[in-house]
Design an enzyme around this catalytic site. Structure first.
Site, PDB file in Angstrom:
ATOM      1  CB  SER A 161     128.004  42.309 -16.793  1.00  0.00           C
ATOM      2  OG  SER A 161     128.333  41.001 -17.173  1.00  0.00           O
ATOM      3  CE1 TYR A 204     129.636  41.061 -11.779  1.00  0.00           C
ATOM      4  CE2 TYR A 204     128.802  40.013 -13.765  1.00  0.00           C
ATOM      5  CZ  TYR A 204     129.688  40.863 -13.144  1.00  0.00           C
ATOM      6  OH  TYR A 204     130.635  41.518 -13.895  1.00  0.00           O
ATOM      7  CE  LYS A 258     128.675  44.356 -13.157  1.00  0.00           C
ATOM      8  NZ  LYS A 258     129.380  45.574 -12.712  1.00  0.00           N
TER       9      LYS A 258
HETATM   10  P1  NAI Z   1     138.740  43.207 -10.709  1.00  0.00           P
HETATM   11  O1  NAI Z   1     138.384  42.270  -9.591  1.00  0.00           O
HETATM   12  O2  NAI Z   1     140.120  43.186 -11.219  1.00  0.00           O
HETATM   13  O3  NAI Z   1     138.388  44.714 -10.349  1.00  0.00           O
HETATM   14  C1  NAI Z   1     137.398  45.095  -9.448  1.00  0.00           C
HETATM   15  C2  NAI Z   1     138.051  46.004  -8.429  1.00  0.00           C
HETATM   16  O4  NAI Z   1     137.047  46.523  -7.566  1.00  0.00           O
HETATM   17  C3  NAI Z   1     139.063  45.269  -7.541  1.00  0.00           C
HETATM   18  O5  NAI Z   1     140.335  45.901  -7.648  1.00  0.00           O
HETATM   19  C4  NAI Z   1     138.464  45.362  -6.143  1.00  0.00           C
HETATM   20  O6  NAI Z   1     139.447  45.487  -5.119  1.00  0.00           O
HETATM   21  C5  NAI Z   1     137.586  46.592  -6.261  1.00  0.00           C
HETATM   22  N1  NAI Z   1     136.480  46.565  -5.297  1.00  0.00           N
HETATM   23  C6  NAI Z   1     135.682  45.510  -4.986  1.00  0.00           C
HETATM   24  N2  NAI Z   1     134.784  45.865  -4.061  1.00  0.00           N
HETATM   25  C7  NAI Z   1     135.012  47.166  -3.768  1.00  0.00           C
HETATM   26  C8  NAI Z   1     134.401  48.094  -2.899  1.00  0.00           C
HETATM   27  N3  NAI Z   1     133.376  47.721  -2.110  1.00  0.00           N
HETATM   28  N4  NAI Z   1     134.859  49.363  -2.877  1.00  0.00           N
HETATM   29  C9  NAI Z   1     135.911  49.740  -3.663  1.00  0.00           C
HETATM   30  N5  NAI Z   1     136.544  48.888  -4.498  1.00  0.00           N
HETATM   31  C10 NAI Z   1     136.095  47.622  -4.560  1.00  0.00           C
HETATM   32  O7  NAI Z   1     137.701  42.842 -11.871  1.00  0.00           O
HETATM   33  P2  NAI Z   1     137.437  43.558 -13.290  1.00  0.00           P
HETATM   34  O8  NAI Z   1     137.170  42.455 -14.234  1.00  0.00           O
HETATM   35  O9  NAI Z   1     138.447  44.561 -13.592  1.00  0.00           O
HETATM   36  O10 NAI Z   1     136.021  44.249 -13.005  1.00  0.00           O
HETATM   37  C11 NAI Z   1     135.773  45.644 -13.169  1.00  0.00           C
HETATM   38  C12 NAI Z   1     134.295  45.831 -13.431  1.00  0.00           C
HETATM   39  O11 NAI Z   1     133.957  45.273 -14.705  1.00  0.00           O
HETATM   40  C13 NAI Z   1     133.377  45.140 -12.418  1.00  0.00           C
HETATM   41  O12 NAI Z   1     132.270  45.958 -12.149  1.00  0.00           O
HETATM   42  C14 NAI Z   1     132.940  43.902 -13.152  1.00  0.00           C
HETATM   43  O13 NAI Z   1     131.733  43.396 -12.666  1.00  0.00           O
HETATM   44  C15 NAI Z   1     132.842  44.431 -14.571  1.00  0.00           C
HETATM   45  N6  NAI Z   1     132.852  43.411 -15.589  1.00  0.00           N
HETATM   46  C16 NAI Z   1     134.004  42.709 -15.860  1.00  0.00           C
HETATM   47  C17 NAI Z   1     133.991  41.756 -16.857  1.00  0.00           C
HETATM   48  C18 NAI Z   1     135.222  41.041 -17.248  1.00  0.00           C
HETATM   49  O14 NAI Z   1     135.176  40.288 -18.265  1.00  0.00           O
HETATM   50  N7  NAI Z   1     136.341  41.216 -16.567  1.00  0.00           N
HETATM   51  C19 NAI Z   1     132.749  41.396 -17.573  1.00  0.00           C
HETATM   52  C20 NAI Z   1     131.634  42.234 -17.266  1.00  0.00           C
HETATM   53  C21 NAI Z   1     131.702  43.188 -16.301  1.00  0.00           C
END
Ligand code: NAI
Length: 305
Positions: free
Chosen positions: A156, A169, A173
């Site tokens: 990130s 975070y 990352k």
């Molecule tokens: P999101 O919250 O929609 O997706 C993350 C998913 O991971 C969720 O569905 C959650 O249930 C699942 N999760 C959480 N802990 C878990 C665990 N211990 N075991 C299995 N599943 C688990 O958020 P998003 O935005 O789709 O994030 C996806 C990735 O992208 C993350 O790693 C986030 O840090 C990264 N990211 C997202 C950004 C954004 O702008 N949305 C920016 C930079 C990085």
């Protein structure tokens, strides 16, 4: 089609929603068989099991199978070694191989550093960094046996550049960048390429931290082509792609040539040399840490006597 994933098996952690779901649908449209992992729960990682964990993953599986694709659901927690091993066993018995792992699962527990409790710091490191380590360790024996694998770590801009309120975070990352930097060296001979993605997208993670006009442009689907590129047969290794709203770029750590001040260097000399020392016009990346050591030794040797 050059980026055809027919016959390939793709495991995506945290793909019950957000970016992971978008990646999964994109892989499925190009022929991949998917393992949709999601532990469920709230954005901060709470409330998981009694929530809709299996449902989140199963919903995405249904979306894929409704479109004629193949996918299975897994509700494992990335921080649990038995869960990740069970996910690999499930993938192997359903599909017989694992070509791609996208480490995508994540949570947020934002607070300024002085207000953050240690458990919130540890939990975020545990899910993003250790969770990616555990899932990667679980798939590695399969990929090594196949002599083929593609692994993506989701990093990130919060780690690469910093973000107010996200010390936990950001540290997690950036830890993933360190992991990529060594795995690219250790796994290359086994045909395994390891890369990073720094996305920006409108998901539940960002829905209250960006204005609606910005969120409208930032669809998760606009990021997924970067992941498919990093998982193709011709994938690079050790690269980081940043992606959002249709822009794709490369992020990299570089170092200036520096100045040789000798063993008698003083802080005053560093202050006087700062402009030269910090001149980034000829800065370069290094393939590995020892290349930097080599620069130091060569400079010292050339300036000896
Ligand atoms: P999101 O919250 O929609 O997706 C993350 C998913 O991971 C969720 O569905 C959650 O249930 C699942 N999760 C959480 N802990 C878990 C665990 N211990 N075991 C299995 N599943 C688990 O958020 P998003 O935005 O789709 O994030 C996806 C990735 O992208 C993350 O790693 C986030 O840090 C990264 N990211 C997202 C950004 C954004 O702008 N949305 C920016 C930079 C990085």
């Amino acid at each position: 089609m050059p980026y055809d994933f027919s016959g390939q098996v793709v495991v995506i952690t945290g793909s019950g929603g957000g970016l992971g779901r978008a990646h999964a649908l994109a892989f499925a449209r190009r022929g991949a068989m998917l393992v949709i992992n999601d532990f469920g729960g709230t954005r901060d990682g709470g409330d998981s099991r009694q929530n809709t964990s299996q449902n989140m993953a199963e919903k995405v599986v249904r979306e894929i199978t409704d479109q004629g694709g193949r996918a299975i659901a897994n509700a494992g927690n990335v921080t649990s070694e038995p869960d990740m091993q069970a996910m690999v066993d499930q993938a192997m018995s359903a599909f017989g191989r694992i070509d791609v792992l996208v480490n995508n699962a994540g949570i947020l527990r934002d607070k300024t550093f002085v207000k953050m409790d240690l458990p919130d710091f540890r939990t975020v490191i545990e899910v993003h960094l250790i969770g990616s380590v555990i899932a990667t360790r679980a798939v590695l024996p399969v990929m090594q046996q196949q002599e083929y694998g593609r692994i993506v770590m989701t990093t990130s801009s919060s780690g690469l550049y910093g973000n107010f309120g996200q010390s936990n975070y950001g540290a997690a990352k950036m830890g993933l960048v360190g992991l990529i930097n060594t795995l690219k060296l250790e796994l290359f001979k086994s045909g395994i390429r390891v890369n990073g993605l720094a996305p920006v997208a409108a998901t539940r993670m960002t829905d209250d931290i960006m204005p609606p006009q910005m969120l409208e442009l930032l669809s998760p689907e606009s990021v997924s082509p970067a992941v498919l590129y990093l998982c193709g047969k011709q994938a690079p290794t050790g690269e980081i792609i940043t992606a959002g709203a249709g822009t794709f770029a490369k992020a990299q750590i570089v170092e200036s040539d520096g100045v040789f001040l000798g063993a008698e260097a003083t802080p005053e000399m560093i202050a006087e040399s700062w402009n030269d020392l910090a001149d980034m016009t000829t800065a370069k990346p290094y393939k590995q840490g020892s290349d930097q050591s080599q620069k130091f030794v060569v400079n010292a040797f050339e300036n000896k006597g």
